[in-house]
Design an enzyme around this catalytic site. Structure first.
Site, PDB file in Angstrom:
ATOM      1  N   GLY A 122      29.657 -37.253  -4.660  1.00 46.79           N
ATOM      2  CA  GLY A 122      29.294 -37.324  -6.083  1.00 46.79           C
ATOM      3  C   GLY A 122      29.981 -38.473  -6.790  1.00 46.79           C
ATOM      4  N   SER A 209      29.148 -39.151   1.469  1.00 48.32           N
ATOM      5  CA  SER A 209      29.300 -40.099   0.369  1.00 48.32           C
ATOM      6  C   SER A 209      30.772 -40.178  -0.081  1.00 48.32           C
ATOM      7  CB  SER A 209      28.349 -39.738  -0.776  1.00 48.32           C
ATOM      8  OG  SER A 209      28.216 -40.810  -1.671  1.00 48.32           O
ATOM      9  N   ASP A 337      20.510 -45.347   3.045  1.00 50.25           N
ATOM     10  CA  ASP A 337      21.578 -44.888   2.157  1.00 50.25           C
ATOM     11  C   ASP A 337      21.664 -45.717   0.879  1.00 50.25           C
ATOM     12  OD1 ASP A 337      23.121 -42.586   2.603  1.00 50.25           O
ATOM     13  OD2 ASP A 337      24.155 -43.479   4.301  1.00 50.25           O
ATOM     14  N   HIS A 452      19.822 -41.507   0.643  1.00 49.88           N
ATOM     15  CA  HIS A 452      21.204 -41.051   0.500  1.00 49.88           C
ATOM     16  C   HIS A 452      21.249 -39.523   0.332  1.00 49.88           C
ATOM     17  CE1 HIS A 452      25.399 -41.917  -0.224  1.00 49.88           C
ATOM     18  NE2 HIS A 452      25.406 -41.339  -1.405  1.00 49.88           N
TER      19      HIS A 452
END
Length: 556
Positions: A122, A209, A337, A452
């Site tokens: 995030g 991520s 991504d 992603h």
């Protein structure tokens, strides 16, 4: 009739085991037993178990004082205080350091299971251990993965945004509070998971991520020695250009201006910040999307991230791989991504009749390579346009834009991290993958492959828990991913363990760079070598040798 009664009695006697009340260091906890699709299989789910006390503002987490009686661990707790996805308000609480545990059970109580601790993504700005509710179920619900892979899954909250990362670059506001939260959670798991049937000596941390970069930072920190055995980074590593804040004081001064704490005297400014309202501080850290229009790239807006603090991260990440020499490492990226970021930087790539020009491509490269100046734009452009021909298809130019962002932000840093791990290993293994399943997101052009975060739905078994919104091919992929990931957690080798896999996945070594192409058709031919090696060598050799210009601070 008697036969039916006898069958009913046998079924009742043969019901799956359940943990009931569990003793932890803080007190007793009781979860819920949830039936799974296989006969005599359940998962004990413990939601909202505290692993640390309510954290002080910009302080390391402290041990939880404990509780009396039995804690009913049956609801997710608040996420850590953060801005909403639309950046219009805040949500969550400062009382947020909780984790969730998913324990698979058969006819007998599970014992000595491998443990997998998940760190959410995030952008270091938002997210939670139970994020993105879809049809009433969290994306990170660990039941299917726990049940099908016979592992314990733990999902963890940690601080984000201003409260998780603000730093003065020195001891006054050292930063990395979120990394310490993650460390505290993994440490709690190591101390307590045996009571839940887990093996404290076989912990794997994994994340996607910003969570994947966090996994990488945890591996490289000297504070993690002996804490976990394996690590998986999905779409991010500590070497990613967005994963490290190299000018933390400038960001702190920017936040101070927004909350009325600007002072010429830095000590007074920091004192003011420490007395400021947490909600105001959190809002001050929101992304100012208007800044992107007409200048820069979306990566420049991702400002909150870890810092080299001389403590958790004592040096440049690239110089800390000796600390991960005994940790088995698996890492990879999704083939697109970078597409979501490329679509912000060059909107025409997603427009049906949009024309993506040479100037668009050069402008994107200029934004990404600011630290190297105009020379880099020309050299990078020649590499990425080399297969275009004199009249390139519009679709090829658009795909090139997505490839540039994917390479720069994710793929190349991941390949560098895999190589550094393989070069420094002391008996630990290294594995590389590329996830290429076509996107399920409607409205994107046909050339878009794996976006992603699209890997997560398969890893967490959504095609099984929500069968009506998936096809059989998605269940095949989900089965393969859960098998490889949980085998790796069990043995350190994704091809060996309790789950059968469709192809043997060879290890990545100092001089041998295989990778597994992950989609719903995995076979022996899914093994390839030297992933995008021409582009990797351009960024790691040609580009890195170009002289830097004043004011640039991005590294790859």
């Amino acid at each position: 009739m008697l036969w039916v009664l006898l069958l009913g009695v046998c079924l009742r006697l043969a019901s799956a085991a359940r943990l009931g009340v569990v003793q932890t260091e803080g007190g007793l906890v009781e979860g819920k037993s949830v039936k799974m699709s296989f006969l005599f299989r359940t998962v004990d789910v413990f939601k909202g178990v505290p692993f640390a006390d309510v954290p002080g503002k910009w302080e390391k987490p402290k041990p939880h004082p404990g509780w009396s009686g039995v804690l009913k661990a049956d609801t997710y707790r608040d996420r850590c205080l953060q801005v909403t996805l639309l950046q219009t308000k805040t949500q969550g609480s400062e009382d947020c350091l909780y984790l969730n545990i998913f324990v698979p059970q058969g006819l007998k109580l599970s014992q000595n299971l491998p443990v997998m601790v998940y760190l959410f993504g995030g952008a270091f700005l938002l997210g939670a251990s139970n994020d993105v509710s879809f049809l009433g179920e969290s994306l990170y619900d660990g039941k299917e993965m726990a049940d099908r892979g016979d592992v314990i899954v733990v999902t963890v909250n940690y601080r984000v945004g201003t409260l998780g990362f603000l730093s003065s670059g020195d001891a006054r506001l050292p930063g990395n509070y979120a990394l310490w939260d993650q460390h505290a959670a993994i440490s709690w798991v190591r101390r307590n998971i045996a009571a839940f049937g887990g093996n404290p000596d076989n912990i794997t941390i994994f994340g996607q991520s910003a969570g994947a970069a966090s996994v990488s930072f945890q591996m490289l920190s000297p504070h993690s020695k002996g804490l976990f055995r394996r690590a998986i980074s999905q779409g991010g590593v500590a070497l990613s250009p967005w994963a490290l804040q190299r000018n933390p004081m400038a960001l702190t001064k920017k936040i101070a201006r927004k909350v009325g704490c600007w002072r010429n005297d830095e000590d007074q400014m920091i004192a003011c910040l420490k007395m400021s309202d947490p909600v105001g501080l959190t809002m001050a850290g929101k992304i100012d999307v208007l800044l992107i229009l007409g200048k820069g790239v979306v990566m420049d807006l991702l400002e909150f991230s870890p810092v080299i603090d001389g403590d958790f991260l004592p040096d440049e990440p690239s110089k800390l791989f000796h600390n991960a020499a005994h940790i088995d490492f698996m890492a990879g990226v999704n083939s697109m991504d970078g597409h979501i970021f490329a679509g912000v930087d060059v909107p025409s790539i997603n427009q049906k009749n949009g024309n993506t020009t040479v100037e668009d491509v050069r402008g994107l490269l200029a934004g990404l390579t600011k630290e190297k100046g105009a020379t880099a734009v020309g050299s990078a452009y020649s590499v990425y346009s080399s297969n275009w021909g004199s009249h390139p298809e519009p679709e090829l130019v658009k795909k090139t834009v997505a490839d540039i962002e994917t390479d720069f932000l994710f793929l190349v840093p991941t390949q560098i991290a895999l190589q550094l791990h393989a070069n420094n290993t002391s008996g630990a293994r290294t594995f590389s993958y590329l996830f290429t399943m076509e996107t399920r997101i409607p409205g994107f052009p046909r050339w878009v492959e794996a976006e992603h975060a699209e890997d997560l739905q398969y890893l967490f078994g959504k095609p099984f828990s929500m069968p009506l919104v998936y096809f059989p091919r998605h269940r095949d992929l989900s089965k393969y991913m859960i098998a490889y990931w949980t085998n790796f957690a069990r043995t350190g080798d994704p091809s060996k363990g309790e789950s059968r896999v469709p192809a043997v996945w060879p290890a990545f070594t100092r001089n041998h760079r295989p990778y597994l192409n992950i989609n719903h058709k995995i076979s022996k031919s899914s093994i390839s070598y030297d992933l995008r090696s021409g582009y990797v060598s351009y960024w790691t050799q040609t580009y890195s040798r170009l002289p830097s210009v004043q004011g640039g601070d991005k590294q790859i």
